[in-house]
Design an enzyme around this catalytic site. Structure first.
Site, mmCIF file in Angstrom:
data_model
loop_
_atom_site.group_PDB
_atom_site.id
_atom_site.type_symbol
_atom_site.label_atom_id
_atom_site.label_comp_id
_atom_site.label_asym_id
_atom_site.label_seq_id
_atom_site.Cartn_x
_atom_site.Cartn_y
_atom_site.Cartn_z
ATOM 1 N N ASP A 171 -1.239 -13.143 -10.340
ATOM 2 C CA ASP A 171 -1.586 -11.761 -10.022
ATOM 3 C C ASP A 171 -0.635 -10.801 -10.719
ATOM 4 O O ASP A 171 0.353 -10.347 -10.127
ATOM 5 C CB ASP A 171 -1.545 -11.561 -8.504
ATOM 6 N N SER A 210 -4.208 -4.835 -2.762
ATOM 7 C CA SER A 210 -3.994 -3.971 -3.907
ATOM 8 C C SER A 210 -3.492 -2.605 -3.443
ATOM 9 O O SER A 210 -2.470 -2.529 -2.760
ATOM 10 C CB SER A 210 -5.294 -3.868 -4.726
ATOM 11 N N HIS A 252 -5.733 -11.755 -8.465
ATOM 12 C CA HIS A 252 -5.602 -10.526 -7.689
ATOM 13 C C HIS A 252 -6.708 -10.487 -6.637
ATOM 14 O O HIS A 252 -7.892 -10.500 -6.961
ATOM 15 C CB HIS A 252 -5.725 -9.316 -8.622
#
Length: 562
Positions: free
Chosen positions: A260, A109, A287
């Site tokens: 995602d 991320s 994710h």
């Protein structure tokens, strides 16, 4: 500027031994201060650090400036100051007696963005990078997919950032049981900050951090300049720094999931755009990759060991080990329905061909191009339409799309005849809609779905486009783009003219999925996703989807024949 870091070295490291280093820079606390209960509960939790350090790597965790226990303020994502901080930390690493002068970087991320932006500094010691589950185009991949504000994300992420930066974690920990919450104390101070005075001083400096929730509504177009930070959103997009990343010559392993947000599309763009390319893996993941979101999976927990795969990558590039990476095809992807991993030399796979399904009468999706001189279907947009809170846009949550039969009752749906053979769709679908509306703008959502013989409806993937962004800008994309490209720039805005037919051609997020024999393909069209995307002001418009000889609305699917 004081930057907080944690250093972890392998046990038994000899005094004269030299080892490579992995650096993870984060916006989400490099280390958490836990009471006895949480230390006990989390002692066996998996982490990348626990995989790499016992195998001969030094590991560095960093609170980026303006976050955690680091001083300064966070001006915006991956600012030039933040990038320079990373390069200075690398300088420090290579000067240490245990360092062999080789550095890799990885993260998920925001941390994955840090792993990519570190390459912008072109530091010669950084040999390999693995950005995982992260954006390539901040506007299109996550904040404004299709030009539509993903308010659920900017609100949630802005609130999380504010709570982390202020050390006021009530908005994060309020769902924890009280006994657990009392054992969580936030970010861990640096080792010599025994009275926590430095941490308190750092948190005071965080007060000037960018407020994402306040900034996001200021943006409609890609080139809008919110204040603060006084820069367009592309300043936080890796694609704008491709040349610097390329010049750094570091090896790249891009890790992504089909579910995602829009990051899978960004991962493919990144891979195709960077000349050095490296490797790409796309799994059936959410994710972070902990959830196997394939609708055919027998377990929601992913069985694929991403860290083990990345260890092979770094072993090759930092240690020179023959881990097998160099001999393999560079692209690894998972086909859902077949539940099978596949390798490819290029993307899309060269055997893919495009077939079209047209909107037809009686809400059919047909291989036959329409012949009628004039035909359309009326749809009054249902502003209560939604996709649930376990969708691809709910970052960090396990992904689960319930049977969408009831949800589709609020949409305009077109369904094919049952398939006579299995049909594999691998690549980038697209949709062309000829639409007339009662409004001068609108939000258009296209869902690709699988309808079983019993009528159960399974979500496959989706695409979206705001009406004012419909102008095609193919040839002007700042990166390698598969399928239709829209600039989302103010100068290219084209408001709809109420009552006039407009062409909306837009991409559907890539996938690899097998529709089984006897199942049907469905294209479900909506004008809202109330769970995630900010609704436009004004009443719900009435749309007409045209499907005649002059206006052949259709779905393009990239198909791989057996």
């Amino acid at each position: 500027m004081k930057i907080a870091i944690d250093l972890n070295l392998p046990k038994g490291l000899k005094e004269d031994e030299k080892i490579p280093t992995i650096i993870r820079q984060t916006r989400y606390y490099r280390s958490h201060e836990l009471g006895p209960l949480l230390r006990f509960l989390t002692r066996n939790w998996p982490s990348s650090e626990k995989v790499f350090v016992p195998r001969g790597y030094a590991w560095i965790n960093v609170d980026v400036r303006g976050t955690g226990a680091s001083f300064g303020h966070w001006a915006y994502s991956w600012s030039p100051d933040e990038i320079r901080d990373g390069a200075e930390i690398v300088n420090w690493i290579v000067s240490q007696p245990w360092s062999d002068g080789k550095v890799g970087t990885m993260g998920i991320s925001y941390d994955g963005g840090c792993a990519e932006f570190l390459l912008v500094s072109k530091h010669p010691a950084v040999k390999a990078s693995a950005p995982e589950f992260t954006l390539f185009d901040a506007y299109a991949d996550i904040a404004y997919p299709g030009g539509i504000h993903l308010g659920s994300f900017t609100n949630a992420w802005g609130s999380l950032n504010r709570a982390l930066d202020n050390g006021s974690l009530s908005t994060i920990t309020h769902l924890m049981p009280g006994i657990v919450r009392s054992s969580y104390h936030g970010v861990r101070p640096v080792d010599d900050d025994r009275d926590r005075a430095q941490l308190a001083a750092a948190i005071r400096e965080h007060a000037g951090n960018l407020d994402v929730k306040a900034m996001a509504p200021q943006i409609t177009y890609r080139d809008d300049v919110p204040s603060p930070p006084g820069l367009p959103i592309d300043a936080s997009s890796p694609f704008a720094y491709v040349q610097q990343i390329e010049d750094g010559r570091a090896a790249l392993y891009v890790v992504e999931g089909w579910f995602d947000a829009g990051f899978g599309n960004g991962a493919i763009r990144r891979y195709l755009t960077l000349k050095s390319r490296g490797r790409l893996i796309i799994g059936p993941w959410n994710h972070g990759g902990f959830n196997d979101a394939s609708p055919f999976s027998h377990s929601p927990k992913s069985a694929f060991k991403i860290d083990a795969e990345l260890l092979r990558f770094f072993d090759y590039h930092l240690k020179g080990m023959h881990s097998g990476v160099a001999e393999e095809k560079p692209i690894l992807y998972f086909t859902m329905g077949e539940e099978k991993w596949k390798a490819a030399e290029t993307w899309p796979p060269p055997e893919a061909e495009t077939i079209s399904f047209y909107l037809g009468s009686a809400r059919q999706l047909s291989r036959d191009r329409p012949a009628a001189a004039e035909a359309s279907d009326r749809y009054h947009v249902d502003l209560t339409a939604k996709t649930g809170l376990t969708s691809r846009w709910d970052l960090g949550a396990p992904i689960y799309y319930f049977n969408r039969r009831a949800a589709d009752a609020k949409l305009s749906c077109y369904t094919s005849d049952p398939l006579k053979t299995d049909l594999e769709v691998t690549g980038h679908p697209a949709v062309t809609l000829y639409v007339s509306s009662t409004a001068n703008d609108g939000e258009f959502f296209a869902y690709l779905e699988d309808v079983s013989p019993k009528g159960n409806v399974t979500y496959v993937t989706e695409g979206e486009l705001r009406g004012i962004d419909r102008k095609l800008s193919n040839g002007n994309a700042p990166y390698r783009q598969i399928g239709p490209y829209h600039s989302f720039r103010r100068q290219d805005a084209m408001p709809l003219v109420p009552g006039e037919v407009a062409n909306l051609t837009f991409e559907i997020l890539p996938t690899s999925y097998v529709f089984k024999r006897g199942h049907s393909i469905r294209l479900a069209l909506a004008g809202a996703d109330r769970d995630h995307f900010t609704l436009l002001p004004g009443p719900a418009p009435t749309l007409h989807f045209h499907r005649d000889r002059a206006h052949p609305s259709h779905l393009d699917l990239p198909v791989i024949r057996p």
